[in-house]
Enzyme design. Sequence first.
Site, PDB file in Angstrom:
ATOM      1  N   HIS A  22       0.578  -1.342  -0.032  1.00  0.00           N
ATOM      2  CA  HIS A  22       0.237  -0.391   0.524  1.00  0.00           C
ATOM      3  C   HIS A  22       0.906   1.787   0.196  1.00  0.00           C
ATOM      4  O   HIS A  22       1.860   1.576   0.731  1.00  0.00           O
ATOM      5  CB  HIS A  22      -1.147   0.019   1.651  1.00  0.00           C
ATOM      6  CG  HIS A  22      -1.713   1.205   1.863  1.00  0.00           C
ATOM      7  ND1 HIS A  22      -1.107   1.650   2.162  1.00  0.00           N
ATOM      8  CD2 HIS A  22      -2.478   2.068   0.992  1.00  0.00           C
ATOM      9  CE1 HIS A  22      -2.508   3.535   2.480  1.00  0.00           C
ATOM     10  NE2 HIS A  22      -2.986   2.969   0.982  1.00  0.00           N
ATOM     11  N   ASP A  30       7.002   5.955 -21.208  1.00  0.00           N
ATOM     12  CA  ASP A  30       6.857   5.897 -22.197  1.00  0.00           C
ATOM     13  C   ASP A  30       7.888   5.672 -23.329  1.00  0.00           C
ATOM     14  O   ASP A  30       8.976   5.327 -22.484  1.00  0.00           O
ATOM     15  CB  ASP A  30       6.646   6.775 -23.570  1.00  0.00           C
ATOM     16  CG  ASP A  30       7.320   9.003 -22.539  1.00  0.00           C
ATOM     17  OD1 ASP A  30       8.961   8.418 -23.163  1.00  0.00           O
ATOM     18  OD2 ASP A  30       6.762   9.397 -22.280  1.00  0.00           O
ATOM     19  N   ASP A  64      -4.560   4.344  -4.773  1.00  0.00           N
ATOM     20  CA  ASP A  64      -4.268   5.064  -3.181  1.00  0.00           C
ATOM     21  C   ASP A  64      -6.120   5.697  -3.042  1.00  0.00           C
ATOM     22  O   ASP A  64      -5.255   6.421  -3.165  1.00  0.00           O
ATOM     23  CB  ASP A  64      -3.099   4.939  -2.403  1.00  0.00           C
ATOM     24  CG  ASP A  64      -3.049   5.375  -1.317  1.00  0.00           C
ATOM     25  OD1 ASP A  64      -4.178   5.334  -0.429  1.00  0.00           O
ATOM     26  OD2 ASP A  64      -2.046   5.830  -0.668  1.00  0.00           O
ATOM     27  N   MET A  74       4.322  14.217 -15.900  1.00  0.00           N
ATOM     28  CA  MET A  74       4.860  14.995 -15.920  1.00  0.00           C
ATOM     29  C   MET A  74       4.628  16.566 -16.674  1.00  0.00           C
ATOM     30  O   MET A  74       3.847  16.047 -17.591  1.00  0.00           O
ATOM     31  CB  MET A  74       6.462  14.145 -16.566  1.00  0.00           C
ATOM     32  CG  MET A  74       7.098  15.386 -17.142  1.00  0.00           C
ATOM     33  SD  MET A  74       8.432  14.595 -17.609  1.00  0.00           S
ATOM     34  CE  MET A  74       9.665  13.061 -16.881  1.00  0.00           C
ATOM     35  N   TYR A 112      11.040  12.749 -12.312  1.00  0.00           N
ATOM     36  CA  TYR A 112      13.008  11.642 -11.734  1.00  0.00           C
ATOM     37  C   TYR A 112      12.803  11.125 -10.749  1.00  0.00           C
ATOM     38  O   TYR A 112      13.183   9.863  -9.785  1.00  0.00           O
ATOM     39  CB  TYR A 112      13.284  11.786 -12.827  1.00  0.00           C
ATOM     40  CG  TYR A 112      13.705  12.781 -13.815  1.00  0.00           C
ATOM     41  CD1 TYR A 112      12.796  12.007 -14.736  1.00  0.00           C
ATOM     42  CD2 TYR A 112      14.748  13.017 -14.963  1.00  0.00           C
ATOM     43  CE1 TYR A 112      12.898  12.370 -16.267  1.00  0.00           C
ATOM     44  CE2 TYR A 112      14.803  14.147 -15.973  1.00  0.00           C
ATOM     45  CZ  TYR A 112      13.579  13.058 -16.376  1.00  0.00           C
ATOM     46  OH  TYR A 112      13.207  13.123 -18.192  1.00  0.00           O
ATOM     47  N   TYR A 130       5.328  13.256 -23.403  1.00  0.00           N
ATOM     48  CA  TYR A 130       4.710  13.492 -21.613  1.00  0.00           C
ATOM     49  C   TYR A 130       3.758  11.729 -21.578  1.00  0.00           C
ATOM     50  O   TYR A 130       2.646  12.496 -20.911  1.00  0.00           O
ATOM     51  CB  TYR A 130       3.895  14.605 -21.627  1.00  0.00           C
ATOM     52  CG  TYR A 130       5.044  15.251 -21.685  1.00  0.00           C
ATOM     53  CD1 TYR A 130       5.692  16.137 -21.048  1.00  0.00           C
ATOM     54  CD2 TYR A 130       4.970  16.503 -23.178  1.00  0.00           C
ATOM     55  CE1 TYR A 130       6.836  17.478 -20.715  1.00  0.00           C
ATOM     56  CE2 TYR A 130       5.809  17.761 -23.444  1.00  0.00           C
ATOM     57  CZ  TYR A 130       6.330  17.650 -22.510  1.00  0.00           C
ATOM     58  OH  TYR A 130       7.286  19.087 -22.395  1.00  0.00           O
ATOM     59  N   ASN A 132       4.167   9.627 -19.716  1.00  0.00           N
ATOM     60  CA  ASN A 132       4.937   8.785 -17.965  1.00  0.00           C
ATOM     61  C   ASN A 132       3.405   9.161 -17.074  1.00  0.00           C
ATOM     62  O   ASN A 132       3.218  10.251 -17.432  1.00  0.00           O
ATOM     63  CB  ASN A 132       5.769   9.234 -18.178  1.00  0.00           C
ATOM     64  CG  ASN A 132       7.028   9.802 -18.723  1.00  0.00           C
ATOM     65  OD1 ASN A 132       7.516   8.098 -19.642  1.00  0.00           O
ATOM     66  ND2 ASN A 132       7.915  10.667 -19.533  1.00  0.00           N
TER      67      ASN A 132
END
Length: 141
Positions: A22, A30, A64, A74, A112, A130, A132
């Site tokens: 959890h 990508d 969550d 991002m 990052y 973008y 990700n």
Amino acid sequence: MLNNIPKILSPDLVHVLMDMGHGEEIVIADANFPGAEFNDHVLRADGHGIPEILEAILELMPLDPYNDWQFALMNTLGDDPTPEIWPTYRKIIENAEPEHHTEGHFDRFDFYDQARKARAVLITGETALYGNIILKKGVVL
């Protein structure tokens, strides 16, 4: 083989998802993301786009609801347009988690940093800029 596990999910990825606790995070990245630079646990899903992987992961893993955000993207840089793929992610997440789908955003280097702390980075064949996304695992009931 097991029943009811989406075939797009590799055994290694299913193992990571099972092993996550959890509040832990997984980055679905990508094809351009430098995953090995930021995390020692890099998995590959070349040839697959993030939307199909995201949908399959959310069949197995809840997000969550106790965190400020359940998924994070991002931020774009400069005058880059809002990525066309983001509404697709939002729709997939809303369908899987109708009550808990708050979106977070990180600037590039903060994203990052999050990738460094994640349980794993899954590099996909996604070519959307973008593309990700970070998922925060919830409690399995």
